[in-house]
Design a protein around this motif. Structure first.
Motif, PDB file in Angstrom:
ATOM      1  N   ARG A 292       6.808 -91.758 128.898  1.00  0.00           N
ATOM      2  CA  ARG A 292       8.067 -90.977 128.497  1.00  0.00           C
ATOM      3  C   ARG A 292       7.953 -90.242 127.086  1.00  0.00           C
ATOM      4  O   ARG A 292       8.235 -89.319 127.036  1.00  0.00           O
ATOM      5  CB  ARG A 292       9.433 -91.685 128.457  1.00  0.00           C
ATOM      6  N   GLU A 293       7.003 -91.108 126.401  1.00  0.00           N
ATOM      7  CA  GLU A 293       6.758 -90.369 125.046  1.00  0.00           C
ATOM      8  C   GLU A 293       5.688 -89.305 125.214  1.00  0.00           C
ATOM      9  O   GLU A 293       6.080 -88.167 124.556  1.00  0.00           O
ATOM     10  CB  GLU A 293       6.057 -91.657 124.237  1.00  0.00           C
ATOM     11  N   ILE A 294       4.693 -89.326 126.021  1.00  0.00           N
ATOM     12  CA  ILE A 294       3.764 -88.247 126.461  1.00  0.00           C
ATOM     13  C   ILE A 294       4.585 -87.090 126.888  1.00  0.00           C
ATOM     14  O   ILE A 294       4.407 -85.805 126.549  1.00  0.00           O
ATOM     15  CB  ILE A 294       2.704 -88.648 127.416  1.00  0.00           C
ATOM     16  N   ALA A 295       5.469 -87.147 127.740  1.00  0.00           N
ATOM     17  CA  ALA A 295       6.436 -86.325 128.272  1.00  0.00           C
ATOM     18  C   ALA A 295       7.046 -85.481 127.163  1.00  0.00           C
ATOM     19  O   ALA A 295       7.070 -84.379 127.264  1.00  0.00           O
ATOM     20  CB  ALA A 295       7.198 -86.664 129.239  1.00  0.00           C
ATOM     21  N   GLY A 300       8.068 -80.996 123.490  1.00  0.00           N
ATOM     22  CA  GLY A 300       8.133 -80.600 122.159  1.00  0.00           C
ATOM     23  C   GLY A 300       7.234 -79.682 121.873  1.00  0.00           C
ATOM     24  O   GLY A 300       7.419 -78.894 120.810  1.00  0.00           O
ATOM     25  N   SER A 301       5.906 -79.734 122.209  1.00  0.00           N
ATOM     26  CA  SER A 301       4.921 -79.085 121.537  1.00  0.00           C
ATOM     27  C   SER A 301       5.075 -77.504 122.166  1.00  0.00           C
ATOM     28  O   SER A 301       4.649 -76.626 121.578  1.00  0.00           O
ATOM     29  CB  SER A 301       3.507 -79.282 122.113  1.00  0.00           C
ATOM     30  N   ILE A 404     -15.957 -82.443 115.486  1.00  0.00           N
ATOM     31  CA  ILE A 404     -15.739 -81.394 116.439  1.00  0.00           C
ATOM     32  C   ILE A 404     -14.403 -81.872 117.279  1.00  0.00           C
ATOM     33  O   ILE A 404     -14.226 -81.107 118.191  1.00  0.00           O
ATOM     34  CB  ILE A 404     -16.738 -81.368 117.388  1.00  0.00           C
ATOM     35  N   ALA A 405     -13.849 -82.843 117.143  1.00  0.00           N
ATOM     36  CA  ALA A 405     -12.746 -83.371 117.716  1.00  0.00           C
ATOM     37  C   ALA A 405     -11.389 -83.321 116.804  1.00  0.00           C
ATOM     38  O   ALA A 405     -11.613 -83.835 115.542  1.00  0.00           O
ATOM     39  CB  ALA A 405     -12.645 -84.437 118.427  1.00  0.00           C
ATOM     40  N   THR A 406     -10.040 -83.497 117.129  1.00  0.00           N
ATOM     41  CA  THR A 406      -8.850 -83.840 116.719  1.00  0.00           C
ATOM     42  C   THR A 406      -8.483 -85.162 116.876  1.00  0.00           C
ATOM     43  O   THR A 406      -8.920 -85.579 118.108  1.00  0.00           O
ATOM     44  CB  THR A 406      -7.714 -82.755 116.994  1.00  0.00           C
ATOM     45  N   GLU A 407      -7.834 -85.805 115.971  1.00  0.00           N
ATOM     46  CA  GLU A 407      -7.511 -87.121 116.395  1.00  0.00           C
ATOM     47  C   GLU A 407      -6.038 -87.009 116.730  1.00  0.00           C
ATOM     48  O   GLU A 407      -4.998 -86.745 116.134  1.00  0.00           O
ATOM     49  CB  GLU A 407      -7.658 -88.211 115.208  1.00  0.00           C
ATOM     50  N   VAL A 408      -5.822 -87.849 117.791  1.00  0.00           N
ATOM     51  CA  VAL A 408      -4.417 -88.508 118.015  1.00  0.00           C
ATOM     52  C   VAL A 408      -4.470 -89.871 117.685  1.00  0.00           C
ATOM     53  O   VAL A 408      -3.540 -90.127 116.838  1.00  0.00           O
ATOM     54  CB  VAL A 408      -4.313 -88.293 119.856  1.00  0.00           C
ATOM     55  N   ARG A 409      -5.455 -90.548 118.233  1.00  0.00           N
ATOM     56  CA  ARG A 409      -5.637 -91.909 117.740  1.00  0.00           C
ATOM     57  C   ARG A 409      -7.382 -92.025 117.721  1.00  0.00           C
ATOM     58  O   ARG A 409      -7.882 -91.684 118.574  1.00  0.00           O
ATOM     59  CB  ARG A 409      -5.094 -93.117 118.541  1.00  0.00           C
ATOM     60  N   GLU A 423       6.485 -88.220 118.389  1.00  0.00           N
ATOM     61  CA  GLU A 423       6.200 -87.438 117.372  1.00  0.00           C
ATOM     62  C   GLU A 423       4.596 -87.348 117.004  1.00  0.00           C
ATOM     63  O   GLU A 423       3.956 -86.335 116.568  1.00  0.00           O
ATOM     64  CB  GLU A 423       6.604 -88.250 116.106  1.00  0.00           C
ATOM     65  N   GLU A 424       3.898 -88.470 117.076  1.00  0.00           N
ATOM     66  CA  GLU A 424       2.412 -88.580 116.845  1.00  0.00           C
ATOM     67  C   GLU A 424       1.441 -87.702 117.920  1.00  0.00           C
ATOM     68  O   GLU A 424       0.644 -86.883 117.540  1.00  0.00           O
ATOM     69  CB  GLU A 424       1.782 -90.030 116.792  1.00  0.00           C
ATOM     70  N   LEU A 425       1.879 -87.937 118.942  1.00  0.00           N
ATOM     71  CA  LEU A 425       1.302 -87.245 120.012  1.00  0.00           C
ATOM     72  C   LEU A 425       1.532 -85.647 119.950  1.00  0.00           C
ATOM     73  O   LEU A 425       0.249 -84.713 120.107  1.00  0.00           O
ATOM     74  CB  LEU A 425       1.733 -87.290 121.331  1.00  0.00           C
ATOM     75  N   GLU A 426       2.625 -85.269 119.631  1.00  0.00           N
ATOM     76  CA  GLU A 426       3.100 -83.801 119.487  1.00  0.00           C
ATOM     77  C   GLU A 426       2.104 -83.050 118.233  1.00  0.00           C
ATOM     78  O   GLU A 426       1.694 -82.206 118.445  1.00  0.00           O
ATOM     79  CB  GLU A 426       4.533 -83.504 119.295  1.00  0.00           C
ATOM     80  N   ARG A 427       1.866 -83.969 117.273  1.00  0.00           N
ATOM     81  CA  ARG A 427       1.273 -83.486 116.057  1.00  0.00           C
ATOM     82  C   ARG A 427      -0.423 -83.184 116.574  1.00  0.00           C
ATOM     83  O   ARG A 427      -0.994 -82.483 116.228  1.00  0.00           O
ATOM     84  CB  ARG A 427       1.448 -84.547 114.867  1.00  0.00           C
ATOM     85  N   GLY A 428      -0.745 -84.409 117.271  1.00  0.00           N
ATOM     86  CA  GLY A 428      -2.241 -84.036 117.838  1.00  0.00           C
ATOM     87  C   GLY A 428      -2.210 -83.046 118.767  1.00  0.00           C
ATOM     88  O   GLY A 428      -3.533 -82.316 118.723  1.00  0.00           O
TER      89      GLY A 428
END
Length: 475
Positions: A292-295, A300-301, A404-409, A423-428
């Protein structure tokens, strides 16, 4: 008939011993295909080792393969013992239990072919088969299915333990200096297997066995990991290292669903580089709250998306994920309706075909090494969300070392069952899709990776060197 016998006698036979997991097996089979294409008198035989938890996936993959001249897949009798779980105490016995089957299959194949045995190539996790190579009087090599920096890290930790009494499981500092890397390794990305006393003891044994072999083939590219490879060439009782990558199955594997073509047709309708692709490997899956957080993050993105969503397997951490019968049962109410114009949620998808598509603009990945090399090959920018094995280390390599990569985690571990917030996922996701600063660097590395295997490329030269070495083995 006499000509056939002469040809067989001139043939050099390699025996590959794969680890019974699809990702390891696929990579080893692709390496075998590459070697026999490069040398007309080289043949490779591969005893297909299985375990109860991986037999179905391995069999499905083997059944999908078209015959390749001089690559012989030797199907062993099924092992019906054990269960889904591979605790450290059972790991070596699981490999050891296959030795009689492998010995019998290799003996029969050598008698049938009449070829000259040039050596054994063992998967990085199958070093307990070293004594089997010795029985046949053959030199042994390791195929390391991860990268050179991780190989250097593994060797360093084992060497520090044996020579200085270093205990990585008790390491409390924020960072660990490691030769082969320009930056110290944050303790938070040290793989879980190194932090468990039972597992790290197995890692030490495996790594000591690396040093007993004649060479290590690494699925990497010199231009990608030049610093680590230079460090590996400086003695340290390390055998010769051959960077031979990228070893990839670029034909991919059909997901065995009827809607593979529908997925590609949907991608055909999307603008170039507009879709974020989320896929977490053959063992990556999430439960309800994280789904649900991913969704929420995707919605949101505002970005188009293709999401490979799978249910965790039942029966322990090594159980294979399965597809949801109906993804609506786990997604927020109304999510599919609200995002129908911009997104698709699937089960398993044909990852190679997706990454190759021009509409894909970013890849949220578990950082498995095969997936990392595929992303590099197609020049698709990545966002890191590691799950298990050495994936946290890979995430650090991609974000901090190679940039060469962006961090989600970088430090997420699937066993923690921590929930990463929307929120963290959307930023990534926004950073991945909207920040162009690393896209140019990714394109440069993609060109280098693709060039490595052409005639005169770094990996092509390393492969030729390996073939020359095994052809000259005096057995």
């Amino acid at each position: 008939m006499a000509e056939q016998e002469t040809e067989q006698q001139q043939q050099h036979q390699l025996i590959f011993i794969p680890f019974p997991a699809a990702g390891h097996l696929v990579s080893m089979v692709e390496l075998a295909k590459l070697l026999v294409r490069r040398h007309s008198t080289l043949a490779v035989s591969i005893p297909i080792v299985t375990s109860p938890s991986t037999a179905a996936a391995v069999t499905r993959y083997i059944d999908s393969l078209a015959p390749t001249p001089r690559v012989n897949l030797l199907r062993l009798p099924k092992d019906d013992g054990g269960g889904q779980s591979f605790p450290a105490a059972n790991f070596t016995p699981m490999i050891e239990s296959q030795k009689p089957r492998v010995r019998e299959a290799v003996s029969a194949e050598l008698a049938r072919s009449g070829a000259r045995l040039a050596g054994f190539v063992l998967d990085m996790l199958c070093t307990s088969m070293l004594d089997l190579a010795e029985e046949f009087g053959a030199p042994s090599y390791i195929y390391f299915t991860s990268g050179a920096a991780f190989l250097r890290f593994q060797l360093h930790v084992q060497e520090s333990h044996d020579e200085e009494g270093f205990d990585v499981t008790e390491f409390k500092e924020a960072e660990l200096a490691c030769p082969g890397l320009t930056r110290p390794v944050p303790s938070k990305v040290i793989p879980s297997g190194f932090l468990n006393k039972e597992w790290v003891a197995l890692v030490y044994t495996i790594t000591r066995n690396f040093r007993k072999t004649k060479g290590i083939l690494v699925n990497t590219v010199r231009e990608l990991e030049s610093y680590a490879l230079e460090s590996l060439s400086g003695g340290m009782n390390v055998p010769k290292v051959y960077p031979v990558g990228p070893i990839l199955n670029l034909k991919g594997e059909k997901s065995r669903r009827d809607d593979d073509d529908v997925t590609i047709e949907w991608l055909d309708q999307q603008p170039e580089s507009s879709v974020v692709f989320l896929c977490f490997g053959s063992m990556g899956a999430f439960r309800g709250e994280q789904v649900r957080e991913i969704a929420c993050a995707l919605e949101g993105s505002g970005h188009r998306f293709l999401w490979s969503l799978r249910r965790p397997g039942e029966g322990g951490p090594w159980a294979s994920p399965t597809d949801y019968e109906d993804v609506r049962e786990v997604l927020p109410e109304g999510f599919l309706d609200r995002t129908a114009e911009v997104g698709r949620v699937m089960g398993w998808v044909p990852q190679v075909a997706v990454l190759a598509h021009k509409s894909i603009g970013g890849f949220v990945s578990h950082c498995g090494w095969n997936s990392t090399l595929e992303s590099l090959w197609f020049g698709v920018p990545m966002a890191t969300w590691p799950m298990y094995a050495e994936q946290q280390f890979n995430a650090f390599l991609l974000v901090e070392e190679l940039e060469i990569a962006t961090e989600v985690r970088m430090d997420y571990r699937s066993e923690s069952e921590e929930v990463v917030s929307a929120e963290e996922l959307e930023r990534g996701i926004r950073s991945l899709m909207e920040d162009c600063s690393r896209k140019g660097r990714m394109k440069e590395f993609s060109d280098l990776v693709r060039g490595a295997l052409i005639d005169g490329g770094s990996s092509s030269s390393s492969i030729a060197e390996f073939i020359g070495d095994v052809s000259n083995n005096d057995l």
